[in-house]
Design a protein around this motif. Structure first.
Motif, PDB file in Angstrom:
ATOM      1  N   ALA A  38     -60.052  41.602 -34.222  1.00  0.00           N
ATOM      2  CA  ALA A  38     -60.775  41.529 -35.487  1.00  0.00           C
ATOM      3  C   ALA A  38     -62.011  42.416 -35.483  1.00  0.00           C
ATOM      4  CB  ALA A  38     -61.170  40.077 -35.765  1.00  0.00           C
ATOM      5  N   ALA A  39     -62.816  42.328 -34.430  1.00  0.00           N
ATOM      6  CA  ALA A  39     -64.054  43.102 -34.388  1.00  0.00           C
ATOM      7  C   ALA A  39     -63.767  44.603 -34.314  1.00  0.00           C
ATOM      8  CB  ALA A  39     -64.898  42.663 -33.200  1.00  0.00           C
ATOM      9  N   ARG A  40     -62.786  44.974 -33.515  1.00  0.00           N
ATOM     10  CA  ARG A  40     -62.499  46.395 -33.343  1.00  0.00           C
ATOM     11  C   ARG A  40     -61.766  46.978 -34.547  1.00  0.00           C
ATOM     12  NH1 ARG A  40     -61.697  45.443 -26.914  1.00  0.00           N
ATOM     13  NH2 ARG A  40     -63.596  46.521 -26.280  1.00  0.00           N
ATOM     14  N   ALA A  41     -60.958  46.184 -35.214  1.00  0.00           N
ATOM     15  CA  ALA A  41     -60.327  46.658 -36.444  1.00  0.00           C
ATOM     16  C   ALA A  41     -61.386  46.881 -37.525  1.00  0.00           C
ATOM     17  CB  ALA A  41     -59.271  45.665 -36.912  1.00  0.00           C
ATOM     18  N   ALA A  42     -62.397  46.027 -37.566  1.00  0.00           N
ATOM     19  CA  ALA A  42     -63.483  46.205 -38.525  1.00  0.00           C
ATOM     20  C   ALA A  42     -64.244  47.502 -38.249  1.00  0.00           C
ATOM     21  CB  ALA A  42     -64.432  45.017 -38.466  1.00  0.00           C
ATOM     22  N   LEU A  43     -64.505  47.790 -36.973  1.00  0.00           N
ATOM     23  CA  LEU A  43     -65.151  49.058 -36.607  1.00  0.00           C
ATOM     24  C   LEU A  43     -64.282  50.236 -37.030  1.00  0.00           C
ATOM     25  CD1 LEU A  43     -67.222  50.826 -35.085  1.00  0.00           C
ATOM     26  CD2 LEU A  43     -65.916  50.368 -32.990  1.00  0.00           C
ATOM     27  N   THR A  44     -62.983  50.137 -36.804  1.00  0.00           N
ATOM     28  CA  THR A  44     -62.054  51.198 -37.175  1.00  0.00           C
ATOM     29  C   THR A  44     -62.098  51.469 -38.673  1.00  0.00           C
ATOM     30  OG1 THR A  44     -60.604  50.594 -35.334  1.00  0.00           O
ATOM     31  CG2 THR A  44     -59.633  51.914 -37.103  1.00  0.00           C
ATOM     32  N   ALA A  45     -62.123  50.401 -39.473  1.00  0.00           N
ATOM     33  CA  ALA A  45     -62.155  50.550 -40.931  1.00  0.00           C
ATOM     34  C   ALA A  45     -63.447  51.203 -41.392  1.00  0.00           C
ATOM     35  CB  ALA A  45     -61.975  49.184 -41.586  1.00  0.00           C
ATOM     36  N   LEU A  53     -68.950  35.597 -34.232  1.00  0.00           N
ATOM     37  CA  LEU A  53     -70.162  36.401 -34.351  1.00  0.00           C
ATOM     38  C   LEU A  53     -70.437  37.158 -33.051  1.00  0.00           C
ATOM     39  CD1 LEU A  53     -72.483  33.974 -36.334  1.00  0.00           C
ATOM     40  CD2 LEU A  53     -71.358  36.048 -37.184  1.00  0.00           C
ATOM     41  N   GLY A  54     -70.138  36.520 -31.919  1.00  0.00           N
ATOM     42  CA  GLY A  54     -70.322  37.188 -30.635  1.00  0.00           C
ATOM     43  C   GLY A  54     -69.430  38.407 -30.501  1.00  0.00           C
ATOM     44  N   ALA A  55     -68.192  38.309 -30.978  1.00  0.00           N
ATOM     45  CA  ALA A  55     -67.283  39.458 -30.921  1.00  0.00           C
ATOM     46  C   ALA A  55     -67.790  40.598 -31.790  1.00  0.00           C
ATOM     47  CB  ALA A  55     -65.882  39.029 -31.372  1.00  0.00           C
ATOM     48  N   ILE A  56     -68.291  40.264 -32.958  1.00  0.00           N
ATOM     49  CA  ILE A  56     -68.836  41.291 -33.852  1.00  0.00           C
ATOM     50  C   ILE A  56     -70.064  41.950 -33.223  1.00  0.00           C
ATOM     51  CG2 ILE A  56     -70.032  41.624 -36.059  1.00  0.00           C
ATOM     52  CD1 ILE A  56     -68.139  39.428 -37.180  1.00  0.00           C
ATOM     53  N   ASP A  57     -70.917  41.133 -32.612  1.00  0.00           N
ATOM     54  CA  ASP A  57     -72.137  41.657 -31.987  1.00  0.00           C
ATOM     55  C   ASP A  57     -71.845  42.515 -30.771  1.00  0.00           C
ATOM     56  OD1 ASP A  57     -73.818  40.494 -33.825  1.00  0.00           O
ATOM     57  OD2 ASP A  57     -74.209  38.699 -32.633  1.00  0.00           O
ATOM     58  N   ALA A  58     -70.675  42.355 -30.176  1.00  0.00           N
ATOM     59  CA  ALA A  58     -70.316  43.140 -28.991  1.00  0.00           C
ATOM     60  C   ALA A  58     -69.467  44.354 -29.323  1.00  0.00           C
ATOM     61  CB  ALA A  58     -69.574  42.260 -27.989  1.00  0.00           C
ATOM     62  N   ASN A  59     -68.525  44.205 -30.250  1.00  0.00           N
ATOM     63  CA  ASN A  59     -67.494  45.227 -30.425  1.00  0.00           C
ATOM     64  C   ASN A  59     -67.443  45.872 -31.800  1.00  0.00           C
ATOM     65  OD1 ASN A  59     -65.730  43.035 -28.364  1.00  0.00           O
ATOM     66  ND2 ASN A  59     -66.303  45.077 -27.718  1.00  0.00           N
ATOM     67  N   MET A  60     -68.407  45.563 -32.645  1.00  0.00           N
ATOM     68  CA  MET A  60     -68.494  46.239 -33.936  1.00  0.00           C
ATOM     69  C   MET A  60     -69.887  46.799 -34.180  1.00  0.00           C
ATOM     70  SD  MET A  60     -68.008  44.729 -37.780  1.00  0.00           S
ATOM     71  CE  MET A  60     -68.429  45.725 -39.209  1.00  0.00           C
ATOM     72  N   LEU A  61     -70.885  45.929 -34.225  1.00  0.00           N
ATOM     73  CA  LEU A  61     -72.230  46.351 -34.618  1.00  0.00           C
ATOM     74  C   LEU A  61     -72.883  47.374 -33.689  1.00  0.00           C
ATOM     75  CD1 LEU A  61     -73.841  43.102 -36.072  1.00  0.00           C
ATOM     76  CD2 LEU A  61     -73.177  45.178 -37.293  1.00  0.00           C
ATOM     77  N   PRO A  62     -72.801  47.229 -32.351  1.00  0.00           N
ATOM     78  CA  PRO A  62     -73.447  48.240 -31.510  1.00  0.00           C
ATOM     79  C   PRO A  62     -72.965  49.654 -31.797  1.00  0.00           C
ATOM     80  CG  PRO A  62     -72.886  46.320 -30.199  1.00  0.00           C
ATOM     81  CD  PRO A  62     -72.229  46.138 -31.538  1.00  0.00           C
ATOM     82  N   ALA A  63     -71.660  49.821 -31.939  1.00  0.00           N
ATOM     83  CA  ALA A  63     -71.114  51.154 -32.210  1.00  0.00           C
ATOM     84  C   ALA A  63     -71.606  51.692 -33.541  1.00  0.00           C
ATOM     85  CB  ALA A  63     -69.583  51.101 -32.186  1.00  0.00           C
ATOM     86  N   SER A 105     -58.904  49.385 -28.869  1.00  0.00           N
ATOM     87  CA  SER A 105     -57.836  48.681 -28.159  1.00  0.00           C
ATOM     88  C   SER A 105     -56.518  48.891 -28.885  1.00  0.00           C
ATOM     89  CB  SER A 105     -58.152  47.189 -28.089  1.00  0.00           C
ATOM     90  OG  SER A 105     -57.026  46.447 -27.652  1.00  0.00           O
ATOM     91  N   ALA A 106     -55.431  48.856 -28.132  1.00  0.00           N
ATOM     92  CA  ALA A 106     -54.108  48.886 -28.757  1.00  0.00           C
ATOM     93  C   ALA A 106     -53.913  47.715 -29.705  1.00  0.00           C
ATOM     94  CB  ALA A 106     -53.024  48.872 -27.679  1.00  0.00           C
ATOM     95  N   MET A 107     -54.692  46.633 -29.495  1.00  0.00           N
ATOM     96  CA  MET A 107     -54.565  45.454 -30.350  1.00  0.00           C
ATOM     97  C   MET A 107     -55.004  45.712 -31.794  1.00  0.00           C
ATOM     98  SD  MET A 107     -53.322  43.343 -28.229  1.00  0.00           S
ATOM     99  CE  MET A 107     -52.888  44.090 -26.670  1.00  0.00           C
ATOM    100  N   PRO A 154     -51.747  43.566 -33.180  1.00  0.00           N
ATOM    101  CA  PRO A 154     -52.501  42.338 -32.888  1.00  0.00           C
ATOM    102  C   PRO A 154     -51.659  41.283 -32.179  1.00  0.00           C
ATOM    103  CG  PRO A 154     -52.834  43.042 -35.162  1.00  0.00           C
ATOM    104  CD  PRO A 154     -51.706  43.864 -34.627  1.00  0.00           C
ATOM    105  N   ARG A 155     -52.310  40.586 -31.262  1.00  0.00           N
ATOM    106  CA  ARG A 155     -51.693  39.447 -30.572  1.00  0.00           C
ATOM    107  C   ARG A 155     -52.678  38.289 -30.608  1.00  0.00           C
ATOM    108  NH1 ARG A 155     -49.791  42.925 -25.265  1.00  0.00           N
ATOM    109  NH2 ARG A 155     -48.457  44.405 -26.371  1.00  0.00           N
ATOM    110  N   GLY A 156     -52.129  37.105 -30.781  1.00  0.00           N
ATOM    111  CA  GLY A 156     -52.951  35.919 -30.964  1.00  0.00           C
ATOM    112  C   GLY A 156     -54.055  35.727 -29.947  1.00  0.00           C
ATOM    113  N   PRO A 157     -53.769  35.789 -28.649  1.00  0.00           N
ATOM    114  CA  PRO A 157     -54.816  35.534 -27.651  1.00  0.00           C
ATOM    115  C   PRO A 157     -55.963  36.539 -27.680  1.00  0.00           C
ATOM    116  CG  PRO A 157     -52.640  35.309 -26.675  1.00  0.00           C
ATOM    117  CD  PRO A 157     -52.432  35.902 -28.031  1.00  0.00           C
ATOM    118  N   MET A 158     -55.728  37.717 -28.273  1.00  0.00           N
ATOM    119  CA  MET A 158     -56.755  38.754 -28.329  1.00  0.00           C
ATOM    120  C   MET A 158     -57.370  38.862 -29.717  1.00  0.00           C
ATOM    121  SD  MET A 158     -56.685  39.657 -25.229  1.00  0.00           S
ATOM    122  CE  MET A 158     -57.808  41.036 -25.285  1.00  0.00           C
TER     123      MET A 158
END
Length: 259
Positions: A155-162, A106-116, A140-142, A146-150
């Protein structure tokens, strides 16, 4: 080339340093009125003064936390009629899937999807009415590799992209474009952080870590922030009105896919 930005107003999020700063600098140099944003007022003021001092442009600074409703309202109220929106925010740290609980996702979504998306929602009607809008999301290039550690960032940025891919065709006829910039290994504070993490994990020196990271890029060097900023400025230009819904790889030729 005159990019046609002299009468345009740009909002660049998370722009007191790094790639956001590079985008704000390039837009100001090309004649846009620029609103920069960050959470640290002193750091933000220093960035404003540097951009204005070197470009001679009109630069405003708005301290606000993009990850809160109040922060986004403050930013939108201060920015006013914006023609150009560059969405940016710091990504979550790398980690392992089993360590990420629900709050981490949820923190990733709140930082890298919803604000944009919420800023786009707030500014899109005005852009459409004025028949000019340029929206650029720094992801991000990810998103494409995608790479596991990232995983959180991916996930959050791919959702924004979609989401933005779905919106782009609806607004194209109003001369509003939405594109994404996918950086990999630019020489910013983020890469310094990654080098320090590698030092601890691998027991190597900072210089060794930096060399190893740079060696992983096909161009065998880090990207320069000004290269990124210039690419952003072009995507925001009058000439880029026929480019929308795209993911621009900025990775020194490292991406192995076809699309």
């Amino acid at each position: 080339m005159d990019l046609g930005l002299n009468d345009k107003r740009a909002l660049v999020c998370a722009s007191s340093q790094g790639l956001g700063f590079a985008c704000a600098f390039a837009l100001s140099r090309e004649g846009a009125q620029v609103v920069i944003n960050g959470r640290d007022p002193e750091k933000l003021a220093a960035a404003r003064d540097r951009i204005a001092g070197e470009t001679g442009g009109d630069v405003e600074a708005v301290a606000a936390d993009l990850e809160t409703l109040e922060g986004r309202k403050t930013l939108l109220d201060a920015a006013g009629a914006v023609d150009i929106l560059v969405n940016n925010n710091a990504g979550p740290p790398p980690g392992q899937f089993q360590a990420w609980d629900e709050s981490a996702w949820l923190g990733a979504i709140d930082a890298n999807m919803l604000p944009a998306l919420m800023l786009i929602r707030g500014l899109l009607p005005g852009m459409r009415a004025r028949k000019f809008g340029r929206i650029v999301n720094i992801t991000s290039a990810m998103v494409k590799s995608p790479r596991g550690p990232m995983g959180l960032s991916t996930a959050a940025r791919a959702a924004l992209t979609a989401a933005c891919k779905a919106i782009a065709p609806e607004v194209a006829a109003d001369n509003v474009t939405i594109n994404n910039m996918l950086p990999e290994r630019f020489d910013t504070e983020r890469q310094q952080q990654m080098a320090r993490l590698m030092m601890g994990m691998r027991g190597i020196t900072y210089d060794e870590a930096r060399a190893e990271i740079a060696g992983s890029i096909a161009a065998k060097r880090f990207g320069r922030p000004e290269e990124f900023g210039d690419a952003c400025a072009f995507l925001c230009s009058a000439q880029a009105g026929f480019i929308s819904g795209q993911n621009l790889q900025l990775d020194g030729g490292s991406y192995h896919g076809l699309i």
